[in-house]
Scaffold this motif. Sequence first.
Motif, mmCIF file in Angstrom:
data_model
loop_
_atom_site.group_PDB
_atom_site.id
_atom_site.type_symbol
_atom_site.label_atom_id
_atom_site.label_comp_id
_atom_site.label_asym_id
_atom_site.label_seq_id
_atom_site.Cartn_x
_atom_site.Cartn_y
_atom_site.Cartn_z
ATOM 1 N N LEU A 93 0.806 -1.217 0.000
ATOM 2 C CA LEU A 93 0.000 0.000 0.000
ATOM 3 C C LEU A 93 0.840 1.268 0.000
ATOM 4 C CD1 LEU A 93 -2.113 -2.169 0.745
ATOM 5 C CD2 LEU A 93 -3.118 -0.516 2.332
ATOM 6 N N LEU A 94 1.982 1.221 0.680
ATOM 7 C CA LEU A 94 2.890 2.368 0.703
ATOM 8 C C LEU A 94 4.035 2.194 -0.291
ATOM 9 C CD1 LEU A 94 3.784 5.052 1.922
ATOM 10 C CD2 LEU A 94 4.808 3.784 3.824
ATOM 11 N N THR A 95 4.396 0.971 -0.576
ATOM 12 C CA THR A 95 5.497 0.686 -1.500
ATOM 13 C C THR A 95 5.236 1.264 -2.877
ATOM 14 O OG1 THR A 95 5.573 -1.457 -0.356
ATOM 15 C CG2 THR A 95 7.072 -1.152 -2.212
ATOM 16 N N GLU A 96 4.043 1.052 -3.392
ATOM 17 C CA GLU A 96 3.722 1.498 -4.753
ATOM 18 C C GLU A 96 3.783 3.016 -4.926
ATOM 19 O OE1 GLU A 96 0.315 -0.117 -6.605
ATOM 20 O OE2 GLU A 96 0.878 -2.227 -6.274
ATOM 21 N N PRO A 97 3.141 3.809 -4.068
ATOM 22 C CA PRO A 97 3.219 5.268 -4.277
ATOM 23 C C PRO A 97 4.638 5.813 -4.150
ATOM 24 C CG PRO A 97 2.039 4.739 -2.245
ATOM 25 C CD PRO A 97 2.181 3.467 -2.996
ATOM 26 N N LEU A 98 5.470 5.210 -3.308
ATOM 27 C CA LEU A 98 6.863 5.646 -3.217
ATOM 28 C C LEU A 98 7.600 5.312 -4.515
ATOM 29 C CD1 LEU A 98 7.782 4.633 0.449
ATOM 30 C CD2 LEU A 98 7.277 6.920 -0.433
ATOM 31 N N GLY A 99 7.266 4.175 -5.110
ATOM 32 C CA GLY A 99 7.854 3.819 -6.401
ATOM 33 C C GLY A 99 7.425 4.774 -7.502
ATOM 34 N N ARG A 100 6.191 5.224 -7.453
ATOM 35 C CA ARG A 100 5.705 6.161 -8.467
ATOM 36 C C ARG A 100 6.371 7.530 -8.347
ATOM 37 N NH1 ARG A 100 0.754 3.487 -7.073
ATOM 38 N NH2 ARG A 100 0.192 2.035 -8.743
ATOM 39 N N LEU A 101 6.928 7.812 -7.173
ATOM 40 C CA LEU A 101 7.674 9.067 -6.994
ATOM 41 C C LEU A 101 9.107 8.961 -7.503
ATOM 42 C CD1 LEU A 101 6.424 10.161 -3.450
ATOM 43 C CD2 LEU A 101 5.818 11.159 -5.674
ATOM 44 N N GLY A 102 9.461 7.794 -8.043
ATOM 45 C CA GLY A 102 10.773 7.631 -8.656
ATOM 46 C C GLY A 102 11.774 6.832 -7.859
ATOM 47 N N ALA A 103 11.458 6.527 -6.605
ATOM 48 C CA ALA A 103 12.395 5.764 -5.775
ATOM 49 C C ALA A 103 12.450 4.310 -6.219
ATOM 50 C CB ALA A 103 11.986 5.844 -4.309
ATOM 51 N N ASN A 104 13.585 3.677 -5.958
ATOM 52 C CA ASN A 104 13.721 2.238 -6.127
ATOM 53 C C ASN A 104 13.360 1.620 -4.782
ATOM 54 O OD1 ASN A 104 14.954 -0.436 -6.045
ATOM 55 N ND2 ASN A 104 15.894 0.109 -7.987
ATOM 56 N N VAL A 105 12.213 0.942 -4.709
ATOM 57 C CA VAL A 105 11.665 0.503 -3.431
ATOM 58 C C VAL A 105 11.639 -1.016 -3.332
ATOM 59 C CG1 VAL A 105 9.796 0.807 -1.769
ATOM 60 C CG2 VAL A 105 10.172 2.536 -3.539
ATOM 61 N N LEU A 106 12.181 -1.525 -2.233
ATOM 62 C CA LEU A 106 12.089 -2.947 -1.902
ATOM 63 C C LEU A 106 11.121 -3.090 -0.741
ATOM 64 C CD1 LEU A 106 12.967 -5.948 -1.990
ATOM 65 C CD2 LEU A 106 14.808 -5.331 -0.395
ATOM 66 N N GLY A 107 10.030 -3.820 -0.966
ATOM 67 C CA GLY A 107 9.093 -4.112 0.109
ATOM 68 C C GLY A 107 9.359 -5.489 0.671
ATOM 69 N N ILE A 108 9.491 -5.571 2.000
ATOM 70 C CA ILE A 108 9.728 -6.877 2.636
ATOM 71 C C ILE A 108 8.645 -7.144 3.674
ATOM 72 C CG2 ILE A 108 12.217 -6.700 2.273
ATOM 73 C CD1 ILE A 108 12.505 -6.263 5.318
ATOM 74 N N ASP A 109 8.294 -8.408 3.818
ATOM 75 C CA ASP A 109 7.274 -8.815 4.788
ATOM 76 C C ASP A 109 7.456 -10.308 5.036
ATOM 77 O OD1 ASP A 109 4.331 -7.417 5.674
ATOM 78 O OD2 ASP A 109 4.486 -9.597 5.872
ATOM 79 N N PRO A 110 7.321 -10.753 6.299
ATOM 80 C CA PRO A 110 7.490 -12.182 6.582
ATOM 81 C C PRO A 110 6.305 -13.031 6.144
ATOM 82 C CG PRO A 110 6.936 -11.004 8.587
ATOM 83 C CD PRO A 110 7.145 -9.963 7.525
ATOM 84 N N VAL A 111 5.166 -12.395 5.805
ATOM 85 C CA VAL A 111 3.988 -13.145 5.362
ATOM 86 C C VAL A 111 4.066 -13.313 3.847
ATOM 87 C CG1 VAL A 111 1.477 -13.233 5.277
ATOM 88 C CG2 VAL A 111 2.623 -12.235 7.268
ATOM 89 N N GLU A 112 4.365 -14.508 3.405
ATOM 90 C CA GLU A 112 4.576 -14.755 1.975
ATOM 91 C C GLU A 112 3.327 -14.483 1.151
ATOM 92 O OE1 GLU A 112 6.564 -18.150 -0.955
ATOM 93 O OE2 GLU A 112 6.343 -18.530 1.194
ATOM 94 N N ASP A 113 2.145 -14.783 1.696
ATOM 95 C CA ASP A 113 0.909 -14.519 0.950
ATOM 96 C C ASP A 113 0.723 -13.025 0.700
ATOM 97 O OD1 ASP A 113 0.374 -17.180 0.825
ATOM 98 O OD2 ASP A 113 -1.234 -17.190 2.310
ATOM 99 N N SER A 114 1.122 -12.199 1.652
ATOM 100 C CA SER A 114 1.035 -10.751 1.461
ATOM 101 C C SER A 114 1.974 -10.302 0.342
ATOM 102 C CB SER A 114 1.377 -10.018 2.759
ATOM 103 O OG SER A 114 0.394 -10.238 3.751
ATOM 104 N N ILE A 115 3.170 -10.871 0.322
ATOM 105 C CA ILE A 115 4.127 -10.542 -0.736
ATOM 106 C C ILE A 115 3.596 -10.970 -2.098
ATOM 107 C CG2 ILE A 115 6.407 -11.112 -1.674
ATOM 108 C CD1 ILE A 115 6.486 -9.094 0.590
ATOM 109 N N ASN A 116 2.954 -12.111 -2.161
ATOM 110 C CA ASN A 116 2.364 -12.565 -3.428
ATOM 111 C C ASN A 116 1.287 -11.596 -3.912
ATOM 112 O OD1 ASN A 116 3.994 -14.841 -3.432
ATOM 113 N ND2 ASN A 116 2.457 -16.145 -2.450
#
Length: 340
Positions: free
Chosen positions: A141-164
């Motif tokens: 939810l926050l990763t995408e808008p930061l990416g749209r601002l031009g940043a190279n963003v890595l989102g990490i989370d221990p819940v694999e289903d959320s990452i999927n």
Amino acid sequence: MYSNKFSRLMFGQFNLKPTSVCTAVWTAAGRRGFSWTAVCKQRTLWMRRGACLQMERRDELRHTGARSVSQSTVDPAELRRFQLLANKWWDEQGDFAALHAMNDLRVPFVRDNLLNVHRAHHLGKPLAGLRIMDVGCGGGLLTEPLGRLGANVLGIDPVEDSINIAQLHSSHDPDLTDSVSYRACTLEELSGVEEGEQGRGMFDAIVASEVVEHLADLETFAFCCNSVLKPGGSLFITTINKTNLSYALAIVVAEQLLRIVPRGTHDWEKFITPEELERLLESNGFSVQSVQGMMYNPMSGAWSWTNSTAINYALHAVKQSDEASDSIFHPEDHATATHN
């Protein structure tokens, strides 16, 4: 119903006048038997229980010499809870509606503070050239808008289903292909606490929004954040204060009465005050630059900035230079550090 004392406390702290919307919230809660006195009594009992457990733990550590940090930020109970919610991240009217709305505040907060630090401006992509880690990214939810601002963003989370879910959602936007990526892992795994040196000093900023109140070990979190950030890198945190008011609104009202978020989402014992968080970060090589209060209106579904940090707050800290950090902490010291 809500007492006049509670209304004065609520509106006095935020310099607000009761509106029809907020009055409706208090009335709805009152019809369900809310008692401010009962909230305070329950919160006091929790505080006493927590203090007793903390004293027992300290006595145990003194006698056994055991390490006081778990070396893991992940709480298994929290992991199971968010596993059940993984398919709901992008429902803007669902369980994460408040997080969707929070982007109106937290995205500009991250953007503007980074621009103040880096002084670089790229037309249309103000954060271009910066590498950001979104810790506990959930569905992105926050990763995408930061990416749209031009940043190279890595989102990490221990819940694999959320990452999927995050990967699937971002795949529908070609503009995010080169700027956003995800990994199912913990912060300590990436930082090298558990696996070599792979993540050390690689990021210009870390964002941990509505995350620290769900972690098992804040000492490990702060230590790992310092490890993966470049000198002068920024750490952004939004979280919930540990006050009577936050207990009443975040747990009693939001979870039990209005059911804005699922029951059991928050554990008041894990909330942390701005003062405690600042001490923790400074002991791990950070300098806190700003702390700003936030408030959510459950009737309008909107967030706003406020002068009070009594409920929610946003914090910006900067990693000190390597020389300054070395004089403050060492990895071996981290193993015996205790966060009071």
